[in-house]
Write an enzyme that holds these catalytic residues in place. Sequence first.
Site, short mmCIF file in Angstrom:
data_model
loop_
_atom_site.label_atom_id
_atom_site.label_comp_id
_atom_site.label_asym_id
_atom_site.label_seq_id
_atom_site.Cartn_x
_atom_site.Cartn_y
_atom_site.Cartn_z
N ARG A 47 66.85 27.73 37.64
CA ARG A 47 67.99 27.48 38.54
C ARG A 47 68.52 26.05 38.41
NH1 ARG A 47 67.48 30.89 44.06
NH2 ARG A 47 66.12 32.40 43.08
N LYS A 154 49.62 33.74 35.46
CA LYS A 154 48.87 34.08 36.66
C LYS A 154 49.55 33.43 37.87
CE LYS A 154 45.15 31.79 38.16
NZ LYS A 154 45.10 30.42 38.67
N ASP A 183 45.60 34.68 30.66
CA ASP A 183 44.52 34.01 31.40
C ASP A 183 44.12 32.87 30.48
OD1 ASP A 183 41.90 33.14 32.15
OD2 ASP A 183 41.80 34.90 33.43
N HIS A 184 44.52 31.65 30.83
CA HIS A 184 44.41 30.58 29.83
C HIS A 184 42.95 30.28 29.47
CE1 HIS A 184 43.68 27.78 33.21
NE2 HIS A 184 43.23 26.94 32.31
N LYS A 188 40.68 29.24 25.46
CA LYS A 188 39.82 28.08 25.16
C LYS A 188 38.86 28.43 24.02
CE LYS A 188 39.83 26.39 29.96
NZ LYS A 188 40.35 25.04 30.03
N GLU A 222 35.44 21.40 39.72
CA GLU A 222 36.54 20.45 39.51
C GLU A 222 36.40 19.30 40.50
OE1 GLU A 222 40.53 22.39 38.27
OE2 GLU A 222 39.71 23.57 39.89
N ASP A 241 42.16 32.11 42.89
CA ASP A 241 42.65 31.12 41.92
C ASP A 241 41.77 31.07 40.66
OD1 ASP A 241 44.45 28.96 41.22
OD2 ASP A 241 42.77 27.60 41.56
N HIS A 246 39.73 33.89 35.78
CA HIS A 246 39.01 33.12 34.76
C HIS A 246 37.51 33.44 34.71
CE1 HIS A 246 42.73 31.09 34.74
NE2 HIS A 246 42.47 30.16 35.63
N LYS A 346 36.72 22.93 44.35
CA LYS A 346 37.48 21.69 44.17
C LYS A 346 36.74 20.58 44.93
CE LYS A 346 41.77 23.66 42.91
NZ LYS A 346 41.92 23.53 41.45
C1 BG6 Z 1 44.23 27.25 37.05
C2 BG6 Z 1 44.05 27.09 38.53
O1 BG6 Z 1 44.40 28.60 36.70
O2 BG6 Z 1 43.08 26.75 36.38
C3 BG6 Z 1 43.79 25.64 38.90
O3 BG6 Z 1 45.21 27.56 39.20
C4 BG6 Z 1 42.65 25.09 38.10
O4 BG6 Z 1 43.53 25.51 40.29
C5 BG6 Z 1 42.84 25.38 36.61
O5 BG6 Z 1 42.60 23.69 38.33
C6 BG6 Z 1 41.62 24.99 35.82
O6 BG6 Z 1 41.93 25.11 34.47
P1 BG6 Z 1 41.32 24.10 33.41
O7 BG6 Z 1 41.81 24.57 32.09
O8 BG6 Z 1 41.80 22.75 33.80
O9 BG6 Z 1 39.84 24.23 33.58
#
Ligand code: BG6
Length: 509
Positions: A47, A154, A183-184, A188, A222, A241, A246, A346
Amino acid sequence: MKKKVNQGLVIFGASGDLTYRKLIPAVFDLFMNNSLPEGYAVLGVSRTAFSDDKFRKKMKEGIRLFAHHKDATNDKINIFLAKIYYLSIDTAIGDEYGKVKEKLDKLNIIFNLGQNYIFYLSTPPALYNIIPKFLYGHGLTLQQKGFRRIIIEKPFGHDLQSAIDLNHQLLEFFQEDQIYRIDHYLGKETVQNLMITRFANGIYEPLWNRNYIRHVEITAAESIGVEDRGGYYDGAGALRDMIQNHLLQVLSLVAMEAPAKLTAEDIRYEKMKVFRSLHPLSKDDLKNNVIRGQYTEATVRGKHYNNYRDESNVTPESRTETYAAIKIFIDNWRWQGVPFYIRTGKRLPTNVSEVVIHFNPSPQKLFKQMDESTSSDNQLIIRIQPDEGILLKTGMKVPGSGYEVRSVNMDFHYSELNDHYIPSAYERLILDCMIGDNMLYMQGEAAEETWKFVQPILDYWENDKDAPLHGYPSGSWGPDVSDDLIDGTENTWRYPCKNLAEDGVYCEL
Ligand code: BG6
């Protein structure tokens, strides 16, 4: 490897943070590694009103900060930026998509894209069912001339029902093999290495079952708080989350059977069997095997950290969990009775993601342990990040008279492979989508199965006023009760540090 054909990438939500920090830097790294096809273009759609130039300027900043090749010459970056365009539309209005089509038709001619397009949805999830409909309405999902693929960021759904609904809505406009649910974590290197460790070595797999493994730990810790994501996070929480996606994905790679072949179909099939075998949580399990916590204010080494409830865009009486731990069982022959402990949070003391396989102790205790406070059991630690690598804890004789045993580390660190370029997760996943390989993407059915597993926890937390929410001071390893989750009085979580080979010692926040 499948062939890369000329193509265009259309990013919806292009003015957002993900595009700036991850997507464009990843595409730039692909460019620097000569992984992009000859004919290539990126169209950012959002936008926010940007000119092509203004958008390119912002993307250049993102590249300089976040790309692997952040030190590339200006000339190189400018050559890449010349392939990037921007279009401002109101994505909620169908007619506006005519402009997307028009722009793509032009880019198609300039760059000879063969009408092959990937649509990347990096928008708020409320648009996930709207954009596909309007793309379809303008004939942009049909694969008569080129391929059309869609990547969905996601969160894929907010709960089981919304994930089912989203799958249905997507399937109205795309075929399953056109849909790439990202799903990143699966992008990895170290997560993919779980399969290599297990299935490329003869020594682990014979032990990889309930006869030799006592329990498995999966941690994603984290040290950051919710930062500026309070608005999203407060409606999500750690379970949605990190765990539903993950960490259950990681669990499936630890627990799956060897695939018949190295194909997306075979691997997804084996992972799916794990999800279907997750033991459903009973009412008692919800009370005893699930823990949630929320961080509270603390001063750590002179630095003050806020209560979660005082973070911006978080409701002052929020009951959202910033920490979650679960004991999970898998109902199958390989894993019956073996607990899998999963935790994430966190504002924990450090940033670490890892899998720890705890093997059964030796049946006879012949030797004295040198340090009674440390475990003599063999552990295999597969470190996802940081200090990526693998570590085996094994007992050794303490030199000198007598037969005392001490636990020592046999470790390998990825950093030793410094002749190898390690691609970022997004780089790998975008490249896979470009060649039409969905092995590392989530199947629709798998998304639903994982939601099915966590849904009772979400319901319990939402509906049962007595469901506890434990406070834990920022910089600690979560609520004290988390230790009680682990079976056996002598067993605790591993308390890892940044360095793979260290644990149990004080780690800085
Ligand atoms: C994301 C979450 O999918 O993954 C975040 O929404 C999180 O809250 C993050 O910090 C962690 O990913 P990575 O690659 O930094 O471990």
